[in-house]
Write a protein that holds these residues in place. Structure first.
Motif, PDB file in Angstrom:
ATOM      1  N   VAL A  93      79.660  25.815  16.367  1.00 31.17           N
ATOM      2  CA  VAL A  93      80.706  26.454  15.568  1.00 31.17           C
ATOM      3  C   VAL A  93      80.890  25.641  14.295  1.00 31.17           C
ATOM      4  O   VAL A  93      80.548  24.447  14.238  1.00 31.17           O
ATOM      5  N   ALA A  94      81.438  26.265  13.258  1.00 32.38           N
ATOM      6  CA  ALA A  94      81.673  25.607  11.974  1.00 32.38           C
ATOM      7  C   ALA A  94      83.164  25.458  11.741  1.00 32.38           C
ATOM      8  O   ALA A  94      83.949  26.356  12.062  1.00 32.38           O
ATOM      9  N   SER A  95      83.569  24.322  11.156  1.00 31.67           N
ATOM     10  CA  SER A  95      84.979  24.072  10.900  1.00 31.67           C
ATOM     11  C   SER A  95      85.128  23.099   9.744  1.00 31.67           C
ATOM     12  O   SER A  95      84.312  22.172   9.578  1.00 31.67           O
ATOM     13  N   SER A  96      86.177  23.266   8.955  1.00 29.18           N
ATOM     14  CA  SER A  96      86.506  22.253   7.960  1.00 29.18           C
ATOM     15  C   SER A  96      86.926  20.978   8.683  1.00 29.18           C
ATOM     16  O   SER A  96      87.485  21.011   9.783  1.00 29.18           O
ATOM     17  N   GLY A  97      86.603  19.842   8.072  1.00 30.97           N
ATOM     18  CA  GLY A  97      86.921  18.558   8.678  1.00 30.97           C
ATOM     19  C   GLY A  97      87.875  17.747   7.831  1.00 30.97           C
ATOM     20  O   GLY A  97      88.149  18.082   6.670  1.00 30.97           O
ATOM     21  N   GLY A  98      88.385  16.659   8.392  1.00 31.89           N
ATOM     22  CA  GLY A  98      89.299  15.771   7.679  1.00 31.89           C
ATOM     23  C   GLY A  98      88.576  14.829   6.745  1.00 31.89           C
ATOM     24  O   GLY A  98      87.358  14.921   6.538  1.00 31.89           O
ATOM     25  N   LYS A  99      89.323  13.879   6.197  1.00 29.49           N
ATOM     26  CA  LYS A  99      88.801  13.015   5.131  1.00 29.49           C
ATOM     27  C   LYS A  99      87.714  12.055   5.586  1.00 29.49           C
ATOM     28  O   LYS A  99      87.004  11.493   4.750  1.00 29.49           O
ATOM     29  N   PHE A 100      87.568  11.839   6.881  1.00 31.97           N
ATOM     30  CA  PHE A 100      86.518  10.937   7.366  1.00 31.97           C
ATOM     31  C   PHE A 100      85.258  11.692   7.780  1.00 31.97           C
ATOM     32  O   PHE A 100      84.349  11.093   8.364  1.00 31.97           O
ATOM     33  N   THR A 101      85.201  12.971   7.497  1.00 26.43           N
ATOM     34  CA  THR A 101      83.992  13.739   7.787  1.00 26.43           C
ATOM     35  C   THR A 101      82.830  13.203   6.965  1.00 26.43           C
ATOM     36  O   THR A 101      82.951  12.957   5.765  1.00 26.43           O
ATOM     37  N   GLY A 102      81.688  13.010   7.618  1.00 25.60           N
ATOM     38  CA  GLY A 102      80.473  12.649   6.896  1.00 25.60           C
ATOM     39  C   GLY A 102      80.331  11.196   6.524  1.00 25.60           C
ATOM     40  O   GLY A 102      79.444  10.851   5.736  1.00 25.60           O
ATOM     41  N   VAL A 103      81.154  10.302   7.088  1.00 30.32           N
ATOM     42  CA  VAL A 103      81.006   8.870   6.845  1.00 30.32           C
ATOM     43  C   VAL A 103      81.006   8.140   8.180  1.00 30.32           C
ATOM     44  O   VAL A 103      81.768   8.476   9.085  1.00 30.32           O
ATOM     45  N   ALA A 104      80.149   7.133   8.292  1.00 28.69           N
ATOM     46  CA  ALA A 104      79.990   6.441   9.570  1.00 28.69           C
ATOM     47  C   ALA A 104      81.141   5.495   9.870  1.00 28.69           C
ATOM     48  O   ALA A 104      81.370   5.140  11.025  1.00 28.69           O
ATOM     49  N   TRP A 105      81.890   5.075   8.851  1.00 25.23           N
ATOM     50  CA  TRP A 105      82.921   4.058   9.045  1.00 25.23           C
ATOM     51  C   TRP A 105      84.295   4.644   9.394  1.00 25.23           C
ATOM     52  O   TRP A 105      85.250   3.891   9.563  1.00 25.23           O
ATOM     53  N   GLY A 106      84.400   5.953   9.481  1.00 26.00           N
ATOM     54  CA  GLY A 106      85.667   6.563   9.849  1.00 26.00           C
ATOM     55  C   GLY A 106      85.507   7.525  11.005  1.00 26.00           C
ATOM     56  O   GLY A 106      84.391   7.954  11.323  1.00 26.00           O
ATOM     57  N   ASN A 107      86.605   7.862  11.641  1.00 23.53           N
ATOM     58  CA  ASN A 107      86.565   8.824  12.746  1.00 23.53           C
ATOM     59  C   ASN A 107      87.077  10.179  12.264  1.00 23.53           C
ATOM     60  O   ASN A 107      88.243  10.308  11.899  1.00 23.53           O
ATOM     61  N   PRO A 108      86.212  11.184  12.248  1.00 23.06           N
ATOM     62  CA  PRO A 108      86.624  12.486  11.716  1.00 23.06           C
ATOM     63  C   PRO A 108      87.427  13.296  12.727  1.00 23.06           C
ATOM     64  O   PRO A 108      87.455  12.990  13.912  1.00 23.06           O
ATOM     65  N   SER A 109      88.058  14.327  12.205  1.00 23.39           N
ATOM     66  CA  SER A 109      88.720  15.306  13.062  1.00 23.39           C
ATOM     67  C   SER A 109      88.604  16.660  12.381  1.00 23.39           C
ATOM     68  O   SER A 109      88.269  16.745  11.192  1.00 23.39           O
ATOM     69  N   THR A 110      88.842  17.708  13.125  1.00 23.62           N
ATOM     70  CA  THR A 110      88.951  19.005  12.476  1.00 23.62           C
ATOM     71  C   THR A 110      90.163  18.967  11.555  1.00 23.62           C
ATOM     72  O   THR A 110      91.168  18.336  11.856  1.00 23.62           O
ATOM     73  N   LYS A 111      90.063  19.624  10.412  1.00 18.68           N
ATOM     74  CA  LYS A 111      91.125  19.535   9.410  1.00 18.68           C
ATOM     75  C   LYS A 111      92.381  20.278   9.838  1.00 18.68           C
ATOM     76  O   LYS A 111      93.501  19.796   9.657  1.00 18.68           O
ATOM     77  N   ASN A 112      92.186  21.456  10.400  1.00 18.46           N
ATOM     78  CA  ASN A 112      93.316  22.299  10.768  1.00 18.46           C
ATOM     79  C   ASN A 112      93.453  22.400  12.283  1.00 18.46           C
ATOM     80  O   ASN A 112      92.493  22.148  13.029  1.00 18.46           O
ATOM     81  N   ASP A 113      94.629  22.771  12.734  1.00 15.08           N
ATOM     82  CA  ASP A 113      94.852  22.990  14.161  1.00 15.08           C
ATOM     83  C   ASP A 113      93.937  24.092  14.673  1.00 15.08           C
ATOM     84  O   ASP A 113      93.661  25.073  13.964  1.00 15.08           O
ATOM     85  N   LYS A 114      93.478  23.921  15.899  1.00 12.30           N
ATOM     86  CA  LYS A 114      92.599  24.897  16.515  1.00 12.30           C
ATOM     87  C   LYS A 114      93.334  25.624  17.631  1.00 12.30           C
ATOM     88  O   LYS A 114      94.151  25.041  18.338  1.00 12.30           O
ATOM     89  N   GLY A 115      93.000  26.886  17.778  1.00 17.56           N
ATOM     90  CA  GLY A 115      93.683  27.710  18.755  1.00 17.56           C
ATOM     91  C   GLY A 115      92.998  27.753  20.101  1.00 17.56           C
ATOM     92  O   GLY A 115      92.158  26.909  20.441  1.00 17.56           O
ATOM     93  N   VAL A 116      93.325  28.772  20.860  1.00 15.82           N
ATOM     94  CA  VAL A 116      92.843  28.910  22.230  1.00 15.82           C
ATOM     95  C   VAL A 116      91.330  29.016  22.293  1.00 15.82           C
ATOM     96  O   VAL A 116      90.695  28.450  23.182  1.00 15.82           O
ATOM     97  N   ALA A 117      90.733  29.725  21.351  1.00 10.02           N
ATOM     98  CA  ALA A 117      89.284  29.923  21.396  1.00 10.02           C
ATOM     99  C   ALA A 117      88.539  28.600  21.332  1.00 10.02           C
ATOM    100  O   ALA A 117      87.543  28.395  22.038  1.00 10.02           O
ATOM    101  N   PHE A 118      89.008  27.667  20.493  1.00  7.14           N
ATOM    102  CA  PHE A 118      88.401  26.345  20.442  1.00  7.14           C
ATOM    103  C   PHE A 118      88.719  25.552  21.701  1.00  7.14           C
ATOM    104  O   PHE A 118      87.837  24.916  22.284  1.00  7.14           O
ATOM    105  N   ALA A 119      89.969  25.575  22.105  1.00  6.84           N
ATOM    106  CA  ALA A 119      90.393  24.764  23.250  1.00  6.84           C
ATOM    107  C   ALA A 119      89.646  25.128  24.519  1.00  6.84           C
ATOM    108  O   ALA A 119      89.386  24.283  25.368  1.00  6.84           O
ATOM    109  N   ARG A 120      89.301  26.402  24.666  1.00 10.12           N
ATOM    110  CA  ARG A 120      88.568  26.828  25.854  1.00 10.12           C
ATOM    111  C   ARG A 120      87.181  26.210  25.914  1.00 10.12           C
ATOM    112  O   ARG A 120      86.561  26.182  26.965  1.00 10.12           O
ATOM    113  N   ARG A 121      86.675  25.733  24.789  1.00  9.39           N
ATOM    114  CA  ARG A 121      85.322  25.204  24.744  1.00  9.39           C
ATOM    115  C   ARG A 121      85.267  23.683  24.729  1.00  9.39           C
ATOM    116  O   ARG A 121      84.222  23.087  24.838  1.00  9.39           O
ATOM    117  N   VAL A 122      86.410  23.061  24.571  1.00 14.76           N
ATOM    118  CA  VAL A 122      86.492  21.601  24.698  1.00 14.76           C
ATOM    119  C   VAL A 122      87.704  21.293  25.568  1.00 14.76           C
ATOM    120  O   VAL A 122      88.830  21.423  25.138  1.00 14.76           O
TER     121      VAL A 122
END
Length: 212
Positions: A93-122
């Motif tokens: 799946v594709a999602s916008s990420g937070g400010k640490f997306t794409g760098v090895a020295w930070g821990n990324p997260s999805t930028k926006n809250d995810k709903g039930v469809a995402f939660a069912r898969r993780v």
């Protein structure tokens, strides 16, 4: 957590090939998404630019993956655009990420809250969901590994990575077992900014292991 930082297009290809993937669909998708975002005027709703980027990114990724003809398919369970490879039991799946997306020295997260469809898969136990995934034709298949394409634009670059989630904190995914960090996509050049390396270094792949 394993972090891969390929230096060359060949290095990236070696990481993606076991998943029956190639760099080109991702390169094209982020380029289209960034360009389409800029077509939205200030008169549009506040969410318009990023929603347009996500929509066009998914659309371009769909076209690219189907053109590969390497076993990937597309379904929309719970209205979530979901790519899958039934033979390899992979999901994407594709999602916008937070400010640490794409760098090895930070821990990324999805930028926006995810709903039930995402939660069912993780699930919250740190395990990728192993239950059947419904398909558009009424069938189902098992997904063992879900991967998320994260992207974030800053300073004239689109940073992106293909990462394997472990769990969610609240409504954001922020724990990963493996990350494949693409070279930043240079918006001015319209291409990934692979490093210039000496011949004797050719073939090396950056690899970092961090504590979870």
């Amino acid at each position: 957590m394993a972090i891969h930082t390929p230096k060359t297009r060949e290095d990236l290809a070696r990481l993606l090939d076991p998943m029956r993937l190639e760099a080109t669909p991702f390169e094209h998708a982020v380029a289209v998404g960034a360009a389409e975002k800029r077509t939205v005027s200030p008169a549009a709703p506040k969410s318009g630019p990023e929603y347009t980027r996500w929509m066009r990114t998914v659309e371009a990724l769909h076209e690219g993956l189907m053109l590969l003809r390497r076993g990937w398919r597309r379904d929309d369970p719970d209205n979530l655009p979901y790519f899958s490879h039934p033979q390899l039991r992979l999901g994407l799946v594709a999602s916008s990420g937070g400010k640490f997306t794409g760098v090895a020295w930070g821990n990324p997260s999805t930028k926006n809250d995810k709903g039930v469809a995402f939660a069912r898969r993780v699930d919250l136990n740190g395990q990728v969901a192993l239950f059947d995934q419904p398909t558009g034709d009424g069938g189902s298949f098992v997904v063992d590994d879900l991967w998320i394409l994260l992207y974030n634009e800053r300073d004239g670059m689109v940073y992106l990575e293909l990462s394997h989630p472990m769990s969610m904190t609240g409504k954001k995914i922020d724990t990963w077992s493996e990350r494949i960090i693409f070279p930043p996509f240079d918006l001015a050049l319209g291409a990934f900014s692979f490093e210039e390396i000496d011949d004797e270094d050719e073939g090396d792949v950056g690899f970092t292991v961090t504590r979870r």
